[in-house]
Design a protein around this motif. Sequence first.
Motif, PDB file in Angstrom:
ATOM      1  N   LYS A 182     -43.292  22.517   5.163  1.00 50.68           N
ATOM      2  CA  LYS A 182     -42.743  23.110   6.388  1.00 50.68           C
ATOM      3  C   LYS A 182     -42.109  24.470   6.113  1.00 50.68           C
ATOM      4  N   TYR A 183     -42.637  25.159   5.093  1.00 52.76           N
ATOM      5  CA  TYR A 183     -42.062  26.461   4.752  1.00 52.76           C
ATOM      6  C   TYR A 183     -42.127  27.418   5.940  1.00 52.76           C
ATOM      7  N   ALA A 184     -41.056  28.147   6.160  1.00 52.97           N
ATOM      8  CA  ALA A 184     -41.052  29.231   7.152  1.00 52.97           C
ATOM      9  C   ALA A 184     -40.092  30.275   6.628  1.00 52.97           C
ATOM     10  N   LYS A 185     -40.184  31.489   7.166  1.00 52.60           N
ATOM     11  CA  LYS A 185     -39.324  32.553   6.634  1.00 52.60           C
ATOM     12  C   LYS A 185     -37.867  32.407   7.064  1.00 52.60           C
ATOM     13  N   GLU A 186     -37.664  31.547   8.101  1.00 55.07           N
ATOM     14  CA  GLU A 186     -36.280  31.306   8.514  1.00 55.07           C
ATOM     15  C   GLU A 186     -36.106  29.826   8.838  1.00 55.07           C
ATOM     16  N   ILE A 187     -34.893  29.325   8.647  1.00 54.39           N
ATOM     17  CA  ILE A 187     -34.629  27.946   9.056  1.00 54.39           C
ATOM     18  C   ILE A 187     -34.676  27.903  10.577  1.00 54.39           C
ATOM     19  N   PRO A 188     -35.568  27.096  11.155  1.00 46.78           N
ATOM     20  CA  PRO A 188     -35.651  27.054  12.605  1.00 46.78           C
ATOM     21  C   PRO A 188     -34.359  26.492  13.195  1.00 46.78           C
ATOM     22  N   VAL A 189     -34.097  26.840  14.445  1.00 49.49           N
ATOM     23  CA  VAL A 189     -32.909  26.309  15.111  1.00 49.49           C
ATOM     24  C   VAL A 189     -33.017  24.782  15.119  1.00 49.49           C
ATOM     25  N   GLU A 190     -31.930  24.123  14.764  1.00 49.40           N
ATOM     26  CA  GLU A 190     -31.975  22.666  14.658  1.00 49.40           C
ATOM     27  C   GLU A 190     -31.103  22.024  15.717  1.00 49.40           C
ATOM     28  N   VAL A 191     -31.630  20.966  16.293  1.00 44.88           N
ATOM     29  CA  VAL A 191     -30.909  20.249  17.329  1.00 44.88           C
ATOM     30  C   VAL A 191     -30.162  19.091  16.671  1.00 44.88           C
ATOM     31  N   THR A 192     -28.875  18.969  16.996  1.00 45.97           N
ATOM     32  CA  THR A 192     -28.092  17.888  16.385  1.00 45.97           C
ATOM     33  C   THR A 192     -27.832  16.738  17.348  1.00 45.97           C
ATOM     34  N   ASP A 193     -27.941  16.996  18.657  1.00 48.47           N
ATOM     35  CA  ASP A 193     -27.678  15.926  19.628  1.00 48.47           C
ATOM     36  C   ASP A 193     -28.830  15.786  20.615  1.00 48.47           C
ATOM     37  N   LEU A 194     -29.140  14.556  20.910  1.00 46.17           N
ATOM     38  CA  LEU A 194     -30.146  14.285  21.931  1.00 46.17           C
ATOM     39  C   LEU A 194     -29.401  14.174  23.258  1.00 46.17           C
ATOM     40  N   THR A 195     -29.709  15.074  24.200  1.00 44.59           N
ATOM     41  CA  THR A 195     -28.960  15.072  25.468  1.00 44.59           C
ATOM     42  C   THR A 195     -29.816  14.497  26.589  1.00 44.59           C
ATOM     43  N   ALA A 196     -29.125  14.121  27.675  1.00 41.81           N
ATOM     44  CA  ALA A 196     -29.825  13.606  28.863  1.00 41.81           C
ATOM     45  C   ALA A 196     -30.804  14.654  29.376  1.00 41.81           C
ATOM     46  N   ASP A 197     -30.368  15.938  29.342  1.00 44.08           N
ATOM     47  CA  ASP A 197     -31.237  17.029  29.811  1.00 44.08           C
ATOM     48  C   ASP A 197     -32.543  17.087  29.021  1.00 44.08           C
ATOM     49  N   MET A 198     -32.426  16.933  27.695  1.00 45.98           N
ATOM     50  CA  MET A 198     -33.624  16.996  26.852  1.00 45.98           C
ATOM     51  C   MET A 198     -34.597  15.889  27.211  1.00 45.98           C
ATOM     52  N   ILE A 199     -34.047  14.725  27.524  1.00 46.78           N
ATOM     53  CA  ILE A 199     -34.924  13.612  27.883  1.00 46.78           C
ATOM     54  C   ILE A 199     -35.578  13.881  29.232  1.00 46.78           C
ATOM     55  N   ALA A 200     -34.747  14.369  30.171  1.00 49.71           N
ATOM     56  CA  ALA A 200     -35.267  14.626  31.520  1.00 49.71           C
ATOM     57  C   ALA A 200     -36.353  15.699  31.484  1.00 49.71           C
ATOM     58  N   SER A 201     -36.111  16.754  30.715  1.00 49.40           N
ATOM     59  CA  SER A 201     -37.076  17.859  30.712  1.00 49.40           C
ATOM     60  C   SER A 201     -38.244  17.604  29.764  1.00 49.40           C
ATOM     61  N   GLY A 202     -38.101  16.628  28.897  1.00 52.08           N
ATOM     62  CA  GLY A 202     -39.171  16.351  27.940  1.00 52.08           C
ATOM     63  C   GLY A 202     -39.133  17.283  26.733  1.00 52.08           C
ATOM     64  N   SER A 203     -38.099  18.156  26.666  1.00 55.96           N
ATOM     65  CA  SER A 203     -38.043  19.102  25.543  1.00 55.96           C
ATOM     66  C   SER A 203     -37.762  18.399  24.203  1.00 55.96           C
ATOM     67  N   TRP A 204     -37.300  17.159  24.260  1.00 58.20           N
ATOM     68  CA  TRP A 204     -37.015  16.420  23.021  1.00 58.20           C
ATOM     69  C   TRP A 204     -38.280  16.274  22.176  1.00 58.20           C
ATOM     70  N   GLU A 205     -39.472  16.271  22.885  1.00 59.67           N
ATOM     71  CA  GLU A 205     -40.715  16.017  22.143  1.00 59.67           C
ATOM     72  C   GLU A 205     -41.007  17.092  21.109  1.00 59.67           C
ATOM     73  N   SER A 206     -40.659  18.328  21.464  1.00 60.82           N
ATOM     74  CA  SER A 206     -40.959  19.408  20.523  1.00 60.82           C
ATOM     75  C   SER A 206     -39.703  19.877  19.786  1.00 60.82           C
ATOM     76  N   ALA A 207     -38.571  19.258  20.098  1.00 63.10           N
ATOM     77  CA  ALA A 207     -37.313  19.716  19.489  1.00 63.10           C
ATOM     78  C   ALA A 207     -37.337  19.489  17.983  1.00 63.10           C
ATOM     79  N   ASN A 208     -36.655  20.388  17.306  1.00 60.59           N
ATOM     80  CA  ASN A 208     -36.556  20.302  15.844  1.00 60.59           C
ATOM     81  C   ASN A 208     -35.211  19.687  15.487  1.00 60.59           C
ATOM     82  N   PHE A 209     -35.205  18.378  15.236  1.00 59.01           N
ATOM     83  CA  PHE A 209     -33.937  17.691  14.986  1.00 59.01           C
ATOM     84  C   PHE A 209     -33.458  17.903  13.565  1.00 59.01           C
ATOM     85  N   LYS A 210     -32.178  18.105  13.449  1.00 55.49           N
ATOM     86  CA  LYS A 210     -31.588  18.247  12.117  1.00 55.49           C
ATOM     87  C   LYS A 210     -31.652  16.897  11.415  1.00 55.49           C
ATOM     88  N   PRO A 211     -32.180  16.875  10.179  1.00 53.94           N
ATOM     89  CA  PRO A 211     -32.286  15.565   9.506  1.00 53.94           C
ATOM     90  C   PRO A 211     -30.906  14.982   9.176  1.00 53.94           C
TER      91      PRO A 211
END
Length: 527
Positions: free
Chosen positions: A178-207
């Motif tokens: 998963k090499y990239a030139k920058e650390i991608p923005v990482e999501v730390t919390d799963l929010t109701a909005d993310m579920i509603a909008s479906g953005s959680w599917e492509s979100a980059n969760f912090k391990p």
Amino acid sequence: VPLESHSANVTQDVLNLLDSKEPLHSSDDFPTIPQPEIKAALDRLASRSMVEYETSDTEEVTLTAEAETIVADGSHEYKVWDAVKQAGKIPIKELPKIVGADSAKVGQGNAFKNKWIKKDGDSLVLVANEVQDTTRDVLAGIKDTKALSDTKLLNDLKKRKLVTLSKVISYTVKKGPKYAKEIPVEVTDLTADMIASGSWESANFKPYNFNALGASQGAGALHPLNKVRQEFRNIFFSQGFVEMPTGHFVDSGFWNFDALFVPQQHPARDMQDTFFISDPVKADKPRADPDIDAQLDAMEAGSRRLFASDEKRQVKPRNYEQYFKNIKEVHQDGAFDSIGYRYPWSEDETLRLVLRTHTTAVSTWVLHRLAEDPRPARYFSIDRVFRNETVDATHLAEFHQIEGVIADFGLTLGGLMKFLETFFSRMGIDNLRFKPAYNPYTEPSMEIFGWHGGLKKWVEIGNSGMFRPEMLEPMGLPKDMRVYGFGLGLERPTMIKYGVSNIRDLLGHKVDLHFISNNAAVRLEKN
Ligand code: PHE
């Protein structure tokens, strides 16, 4: 904050450099950054599969200050050869003045060995017109590469104090999947909005970092003595014992001594052994104390009765006056088939207040209570007692006693021994020996010895015995009721469990609070 931004920079630097160079070698590519900082950055990236790395630890060869001057000016033998070449001929005595004392001493011999110069009478003359300063060349090579493959030569240089060896940890780093030139923005919390909008599917969760240690909690901690005490309580409870109310440290001589058939002239009652209370000067005569009764009632209600009996039992209320008289009689004139001690028994003496010297003072009170309704019963206590002793590495003037009493009809000494074997095996002590002993209140009495595997000897671990009729019968207990008891210290097993050799490290004002808060729980039966 600066440290964090610094390590964020290291992370970015690694990603930047990997874009153009692969693999990276941390010691070459980041020579000025401390290795732990590099490792932190690499771990951060590796947990996101952005890099992969291997750790190697190698020996690094470094030049000493002397070796640095050789690289700059040539070896000692070269300086000697060069001086002879310039002058054509040098009297040996003059050499130190020309090349310096150190170079003259070391360099002369080596220049002879290399057949660069020779002696001519008292002087030095040239042999070789051109020479190769290999010592200098080797050291210059080491300066560049920090290594030398010829181990024999390396050892030689070490002996001559020209190089030193040190261990260096370094990392070889490659791009990860998963090499990239920058650390991608990482999501730390799963929010109701993310579920509603479906953005959680492509979100980059912090391990999650499952290896992270939790923040330390500034919570209270049980003292080691209390942890071991709890272990002993569990043993007692599992064997049907009821805990006695031992909250009062001050008692009268009556309960601590006289009721136990300890004569008033007994050495243990001396000022040297017992702490007396001066204020108030005198205790009340033994009398009902509803508070302590209520405490024991509560403990008994919560325990299973050994004697299966739900029917209303005949209770013969305690008569404290009669008991007091009985004790006086059994000491002074003899009673209950005993000839007594036959001395004038003093009421003032029995009403002196003391810091209790043993918890048997409470056992006595409990047994007198048992005489209201004599039945099989088991009681225990673990609490503080006081003795006027010289304080040293293993003795304090206050310590804790573990005590158990068992009352039943037809008990035998063999039963006590068997009971003790079972009890001590629960704390990991499997071999017991018994030695006849003396207590004024028990007959027979036995000291209990256990084998100490560490010290390789038998150590005294407790005291025990069958309570005397002179103690039990004045209470009103039936003649055929037997009671046996035993006592041991809480401090010694605790010190063994926690590896403490000085009791003052366990109890008192010199105790290190970190020792208290950081110690783990114990299991008595696990060695
Ligand atoms: N009271 C004794 C002591 O202090 C211990 C003990 C208790 C002995 C009960 C016999 C019976 O050492």
